[in-house]
Design an enzyme around this catalytic site. Structure first.
Site: not given
Length: 344
Positions: A138, A243, A314
């Site tokens: 992230s 992502e 995620h």
């Protein structure tokens, strides 16, 4: 204590709430050391804050369950606005872990936002001189990219210490960090993973073929925010993986456009697009582009191997993935084959 090759999701599954949504490659003469049972590993919060010492204690239990000894940074569990302490405090914890000879690897407790703020405050001489595995995802993407540009040794894009560690996450992490394998990671079989959501595990080949290059990437929004800064590595010949989470389609469009206009996309040898979790607009009767259509528009014309749907991002049970080493991707099967170990 469980077998270290078993899932530890049962211990850490309750901690999922902790995760929220330039220069040439630096090359080092050495790689991070592999992890061993009993090794001390650092815990840092380089971005968002956790919910205090009770949750940090729970994360320590997870790390102990891995057979490792957790060592929290001095400012872990601090809070400064939405950050885990001031920029100076968070940078000091990261610098301290790389300077500490007793610490063998460094885990981010969680993501959020804030890693980019500390990049100018990191002691790159100390980091380069002390290769250690850095683990997280992230917002930790900013650190992975900066390490690729400045530190020169590989890192691991995988669950933060406060995330759920399912079987795939843990097994792939073990192969990278403990065994030091040159592993191949196929896409899990959709028929055996989740009968209710097979699309979650299904590969879509946008352009077929195989490609080799240095695996670099992470969260799309974090990566694009570093375009034009000295913290983004050169993507010439790289395998780019991406992502995203919680971004409407037009925002994904905007970010892919930025990568195209900045010349990043035309440099890469292949693209792996993982999961785009909750990437849908809230507008009723939406009639705009879908994520697959956007990927087709931006990536198919590149004429290089591209596939969508990799088990990255995620999502629960995400793949732990090496960053900054040479790999071979196969867009037909959705597999990623390491050509060198991430740790020795």
């Amino acid at each position: 204590m469980f077998s270290r090759r078993e899932t530890i999701g049962g211990i850490s599954g309750l901690l999922g709430a902790l995760a929220l949504p330039g220069p040439a490659f630096a090359r080092s003469s050495s790689k991070p050391p592999r992890l061993r049972s009993g090794d001390v590993v650092g815990l840092i919060e380089p971005a968002g804050f956790s919910d205090g010492l009770p949750q940090v204690d729970a994360v320590k239990t997870v790390i102990s369950g891995m057979g490792l000894v957790p060592k929290p940074g001095r400012h872990v569990a601090s809070r400064y606005g939405y950050l885990a302490g001031t920029d100076q405090d968070r940078a000091a914890d990261l610098n301290g872990m790389f300077a500490d000879d007793s610490v063998r690897a460094v885990f981010a407790v969680r993501g959020g936002w804030g890693c980019a703020r500390i990049l100018p405050l990191l002691d790159w001489d100390v980091i380069r001189a002390n290769p250690k595995l850095l683990i997280g995802f992230s917002d930790i993407t900013a650190l992975h990219l900066a390490f690729a540009a400045r530190a020169g040794f590989p890192t691991i894009h995988g669950p933060n210490a406060g995330n759920s560690w399912g079987k795939i996450s843990w097994d792939s992490f073990w192969r990278l960090a403990f065994s030091g394998e040159t592993a191949t990671f196929p896409q899990p079989d959709a028929r055996t993973m989740d009968a209710l959501a097979p699309e979650r595990w299904t590969i879509r080949t946008i352009r077929p073929g195989k490609a080799r290059g240095r695996l670099i990437g992470g969260n799309l929004s974090v990566l694009t925010a570093l375009v034009g800064t000295p913290w983004l590595p050169d993507f010439d010949g790289a395998i780019l993986f991406l992502e995203e989470v919680g971004e409407a389609e037009y925002r994904v469009d905007r970010m892919l456009s930025q990568l195209a206009l900045a010349g990043v996309l035309k440099k890469v040898a292949g693209v792996i697009f993982g999961q785009c979790t909750r990437c849908t607009t809230a507008v009723p009767d939406y009639i705009g582009f879908t994520i697959p259509q956007l990927l087709d528009q931006y990536l198919a014309p590149l004429g290089i191997p591209v596939f969508q749907g990799a088990n990255i991002g995620h999502v629960s049970n995400q793949l732990s993935l090496p960053v900054g080493i040479d790999v071979e991707m196969d867009a037909d099967t959705g597999s990623i084959r390491m050509l060198e170990p991430v740790a020795i």
